[in-house]
Scaffold this motif. Structure first.
Motif, PDB file in Angstrom:
ATOM      1  N   GLU A  53       7.279   9.195  -2.371  1.00 59.82           N
ATOM      2  CA  GLU A  53       6.375   9.348  -1.218  1.00 59.82           C
ATOM      3  C   GLU A  53       7.099   9.762   0.057  1.00 59.82           C
ATOM      4  N   LEU A  54       8.179   9.051   0.357  1.00 59.29           N
ATOM      5  CA  LEU A  54       8.886   9.329   1.602  1.00 59.29           C
ATOM      6  C   LEU A  54       9.455  10.754   1.618  1.00 59.29           C
ATOM      7  N   PRO A  55      10.179  11.165   0.566  1.00 66.89           N
ATOM      8  CA  PRO A  55      10.677  12.548   0.579  1.00 66.89           C
ATOM      9  C   PRO A  55       9.554  13.578   0.715  1.00 66.89           C
ATOM     10  N   ALA A  56       8.416  13.349   0.059  1.00 71.09           N
ATOM     11  CA  ALA A  56       7.311  14.311   0.150  1.00 71.09           C
ATOM     12  C   ALA A  56       6.736  14.351   1.561  1.00 71.09           C
ATOM     13  N   LEU A  57       6.582  13.194   2.175  1.00 70.76           N
ATOM     14  CA  LEU A  57       6.045  13.160   3.543  1.00 70.76           C
ATOM     15  C   LEU A  57       7.008  13.813   4.531  1.00 70.76           C
ATOM     16  N   LEU A  58       8.306  13.599   4.327  1.00 70.78           N
ATOM     17  CA  LEU A  58       9.291  14.211   5.221  1.00 70.78           C
ATOM     18  C   LEU A  58       9.181  15.734   5.140  1.00 70.78           C
ATOM     19  N   LYS A  59       8.952  16.240   3.929  1.00 71.05           N
ATOM     20  CA  LYS A  59       8.797  17.696   3.770  1.00 71.05           C
ATOM     21  C   LYS A  59       7.512  18.199   4.414  1.00 71.05           C
ATOM     22  N   ASP A  60       6.529  17.311   4.533  1.00 68.70           N
ATOM     23  CA  ASP A  60       5.256  17.702   5.166  1.00 68.70           C
ATOM     24  C   ASP A  60       5.293  17.627   6.689  1.00 68.70           C
ATOM     25  N   GLY A  61       6.457  17.352   7.254  1.00 71.82           N
ATOM     26  CA  GLY A  61       6.548  17.397   8.721  1.00 71.82           C
ATOM     27  C   GLY A  61       6.546  16.045   9.398  1.00 71.82           C
ATOM     28  N   TYR A  62       6.563  14.966   8.604  1.00 78.18           N
ATOM     29  CA  TYR A  62       6.746  13.624   9.199  1.00 78.18           C
ATOM     30  C   TYR A  62       8.242  13.341   9.104  1.00 78.18           C
ATOM     31  N   THR A  63       9.008  13.858  10.067  1.00 76.27           N
ATOM     32  CA  THR A  63      10.455  13.939   9.863  1.00 76.27           C
ATOM     33  C   THR A  63      11.228  12.759  10.459  1.00 76.27           C
ATOM     34  N   SER A  64      10.526  11.705  10.811  1.00 71.83           N
ATOM     35  CA  SER A  64      11.207  10.519  11.340  1.00 71.83           C
ATOM     36  C   SER A  64      10.426   9.281  10.934  1.00 71.83           C
ATOM     37  N   LEU A 104       6.571   7.675  10.795  1.00 74.89           N
ATOM     38  CA  LEU A 104       6.148   6.701   9.788  1.00 74.89           C
ATOM     39  C   LEU A 104       6.808   5.361  10.104  1.00 74.89           C
ATOM     40  N   ILE A 105       6.203   4.272   9.626  1.00 78.61           N
ATOM     41  CA  ILE A 105       6.896   2.980   9.611  1.00 78.61           C
ATOM     42  C   ILE A 105       6.993   2.570   8.147  1.00 78.61           C
ATOM     43  N   VAL A 106       8.205   2.353   7.667  1.00 77.97           N
ATOM     44  CA  VAL A 106       8.412   1.947   6.280  1.00 77.97           C
ATOM     45  C   VAL A 106       8.585   0.434   6.243  1.00 77.97           C
ATOM     46  N   SER A 107       7.619  -0.256   5.626  1.00 74.00           N
ATOM     47  CA  SER A 107       7.707  -1.720   5.545  1.00 74.00           C
ATOM     48  C   SER A 107       7.863  -2.209   4.120  1.00 74.00           C
ATOM     49  N   ASP A 108       7.669  -1.315   3.171  1.00 77.09           N
ATOM     50  CA  ASP A 108       7.695  -1.710   1.761  1.00 77.09           C
ATOM     51  C   ASP A 108       8.393  -0.623   0.950  1.00 77.09           C
ATOM     52  N   PRO A 109       9.744  -0.632   0.991  1.00 74.85           N
ATOM     53  CA  PRO A 109      10.489   0.462   0.358  1.00 74.85           C
ATOM     54  C   PRO A 109      10.626   0.293  -1.154  1.00 74.85           C
ATOM     55  N   THR A 110       9.521   0.415  -1.847  1.00 75.49           N
ATOM     56  CA  THR A 110       9.536   0.338  -3.307  1.00 75.49           C
ATOM     57  C   THR A 110      10.218   1.589  -3.869  1.00 75.49           C
ATOM     58  N   PRO A 111      10.616   1.547  -5.149  1.00 77.57           N
ATOM     59  CA  PRO A 111      11.210   2.753  -5.739  1.00 77.57           C
ATOM     60  C   PRO A 111      10.276   3.968  -5.634  1.00 77.57           C
ATOM     61  N   GLU A 112       8.986   3.734  -5.761  1.00 80.63           N
ATOM     62  CA  GLU A 112       8.000   4.819  -5.637  1.00 80.63           C
ATOM     63  C   GLU A 112       8.013   5.427  -4.217  1.00 80.63           C
ATOM     64  N   VAL A 113       8.058   4.536  -3.232  1.00 73.50           N
ATOM     65  CA  VAL A 113       8.064   4.993  -1.837  1.00 73.50           C
ATOM     66  C   VAL A 113       9.354   5.752  -1.538  1.00 73.50           C
ATOM     67  N   LEU A 114      10.497   5.176  -1.953  1.00 71.01           N
ATOM     68  CA  LEU A 114      11.783   5.813  -1.645  1.00 71.01           C
ATOM     69  C   LEU A 114      12.015   7.070  -2.473  1.00 71.01           C
ATOM     70  N   GLY A 115      11.542   7.043  -3.706  1.00 70.88           N
ATOM     71  CA  GLY A 115      11.826   8.159  -4.622  1.00 70.88           C
ATOM     72  C   GLY A 115      10.879   9.330  -4.439  1.00 70.88           C
ATOM     73  N   THR A 173       0.839  -1.198   0.000  1.00 71.03           N
ATOM     74  CA  THR A 173       0.000   0.000   0.000  1.00 71.03           C
ATOM     75  C   THR A 173       0.873   1.246   0.000  1.00 71.03           C
ATOM     76  N   SER A 174       0.261   2.349  -0.382  1.00 70.33           N
ATOM     77  CA  SER A 174       0.993   3.609  -0.448  1.00 70.33           C
ATOM     78  C   SER A 174       1.186   4.160   0.960  1.00 70.33           C
ATOM     79  N   LEU A 175       2.367   4.706   1.183  1.00 69.79           N
ATOM     80  CA  LEU A 175       2.684   5.277   2.486  1.00 69.79           C
ATOM     81  C   LEU A 175       1.775   6.476   2.751  1.00 69.79           C
ATOM     82  N   ARG A 176       1.562   7.279   1.744  1.00 70.40           N
ATOM     83  CA  ARG A 176       0.719   8.472   1.877  1.00 70.40           C
ATOM     84  C   ARG A 176      -0.702   8.098   2.290  1.00 70.40           C
TER      85      ARG A 176
END
Ligand code: URP
Ligand code: ZN
Ligand code: ZN
Ligand code: ZN
Length: 472
Positions: free
Chosen positions: A138-149, A125-136, A100-103
């Motif tokens: 979703e994760l960077p976008a969420l980190l910028k939105d204030g989910y910084t860990s 966040l808990i990252v359980s499925d680090p797909t290229p989409e998630v790493l490339g 599933t999507s992290l977002r």
């Protein structure tokens, strides 16, 4: 200056100082520290300590935990319990489920928390499925939105990351300056031990502890540290249980690596023997958590780490399941092996009294160290400082009035969580939260919740200074 509230006559404690003064509050913030402050509303804090509200940076709330299993707390009950225990901010996890999507997962948790919280809340966040989409993306976008860990796991079927995945995730954290929390227990060694014990018919809850000995935690801790060094990314090793893992962390710290560490009440007060119950029976399931509690020598090692600074944070790892329920510790399908007992124990309400009593009242740590371990460092490490985590001008008026002399016996009937038991039933403490204020408003008073549901906000967090790599 016109004040809305003055807290008068108490002893203010921060991570660095202890002093006698009044605290003046206007709106949601502390605006003045001084003598003889007068205000519309006044609270007499004489004889009490005036502490920054506890920040619990490791709690699990309403997290899916396998088919048929439900967590005992929703956001309302968990945050009410937190408030009654002297906390004003909690950091639960938004868990990505594989495929599933992290977002989408994050939005789901936000919906569940929205309008429900009694104290402020900020998600890791808990990252359980680090797909290229998630790493490339979703994760960077969420980190910028204030989910910084975010947290990663080295064990559990549904969550474990392979070493290569860990390295890839660490690299994103380094680049985006996210703080990575690591659950360090080795998957394969636990599988091997579990299958061996089950073959031998050793399936009581106690064998949960036997299946994941300190060696397994030490190995994974060392591996996490090595991978982090290779990538040059800071990491936080969470819920450290004893000497073996603690010494790996101390070794890393002595080499100048940015390796931080957290420990929890269970590792200074419980032992693996608690998992035996009176008769090697199912009641031991009440103490099943990972890593498991160890022994008294391990407790002494944890105190050494708390005193000497190996540990920066003391969190609850609140992860509540009902005991007397097939949706909790007694598994839905009647599967009785320890392998199927949901991992985790409730503790958000008892964290502060346990550390205060065992630490400050018994002379093992100072009051200032207590504040640092339970509030200030959580705010600094997870990007909430200087809004949260201390008593000073400009900080949110998140305050707990603490009676250092009050004796209490921890009992299920006085707690506010959704679990049907506490692992600390009958545990005696000296020191207790009397009144909790969230941004200037009383949320808990004398063991009663008086705040409004929904008064707690969902916070975005800043990038943490602790997340900067060594080479930057
Ligand atoms: O047993 C535990 N600690 N359960 C909660 C999940 C985790 O690993 O922190
Ligand atoms: Zn005074
Ligand atoms: Zn964990
Ligand atoms: Zn946890």
């Amino acid at each position: 200056m016109e004040l809305d509230l003055a807290i008068r006559g108490g002893t203010v404690v921060t991570a660095s100082d202890t002093f006698h003064c009044d605290v003046g509050i206007r709106g949601e913030r502390i605006v003045v520290l001084g003598e003889n402050l007068r205000a519309q509303r006044e609270i007499d804090a004489s004889g009490l300590l005036v502490l920054p509200g506890g920040i619990d940076s490791h709690v699990h709330i309403a997290q899916p935990s396998g088919p048929g299993v439900v967590m005992a707390d929703d956001f309302a009950s968990a945050t009410a319990s937190a408030a009654a225990g002297g906390n004003t901010t909690v950091l639960p996890f938004a868990l990505q489920q594989r495929g599933t999507s992290l977002r989408a997962c994050v939005e789901d948790y936000r919906r569940k928390a929205d309008g429900e919280c009694y104290v402020d809340t900020a998600f890791h966040l808990i990252v359980s499925d680090p797909t290229p989409e998630v790493l490339g993306q979703e994760l960077p976008a969420l980190l910028k939105d204030g989910y910084t860990s975010f947290k990663v796991f080295m064990t559990y079927d549904d969550l474990v990351l392979k070493d290569r995945e860990l390295l890839d995730v660490f690299e994103v954290a380094r680049r985006e300056r996210a703080l990575v929390m690591v659950h360090a227990e080795g998957y394969d060694a636990i599988r091997y031990m579990t299958e061996r014990l089950e073959r031998e018919g050793r399936t009581a809850p106690y064998y949960h502890a036997v299946s994941r000995p300190e060696i397994v935690e030490r190995e994974a801790t060392h591996r996490a540290i090595s991978h982090a060094e290779l990538v040059d990314v800071p990491i936080m090793i969470v819920h450290v249980s004893g000497r073996e893992a603690m010494e790996q962390i101390r070794w890393a710290q002595s080499r100048g690596l940015k390796v931080y560490a957290e420990t929890c009440p269970q590792y200074i007060t419980l032992t693996a023997e608690d998992l035996q119950g009176p008769d090697m029976d199912m009641s031991g399931a009440k103490y099943v958590c990972s890593p498991p509690p160890r022994d008294e020598e391990s407790q002494a090692a944890i105190w050494e780490g708390l005193r000497t600074g190996v540990f920066q944070t003391f969190s609850s790892d609140h992860c509540p399941f009902r005991y007397d329920s097939p949706a909790g510790k007694l598994h839905p399908n009647g599967k009785t092996s320890f392998r199927w007992v949901p991992n985790g124990i409730p503790g958000v309400e008892t964290r502060l009294p346990i550390l205060f009593s065992e630490g400050v009242s018994k002379g093992r740590i100072s009051l200032n160290r207590f504040v640092e371990l339970t509030a200030t460092n959580h705010a600094k490490i997870y990007g909430l400082y200087p809004r949260k985590g201390s008593i000073g001008i400009g900080f949110d008026a998140d305050i707990v009035l603490w009676d250092p002399n009050r004796r209490e016996v921890i009992r299920q009937e006085i707690l506010h969580h959704g679990a049907d038991y506490t692992p600390w039933e009958g545990f005696e403490v000296t020191g207790w939260p009397v009144t909790t204020l969230l941004r200037g408003q009383i949320v808990a008073d004398g063991g009663r919740i008086v705040g409004a549901k929904g008064a707690g906000r969902i916070l975005a967090r800043n990038v943490s200074a602790y997340a900067a790599s060594i080479g930057t």
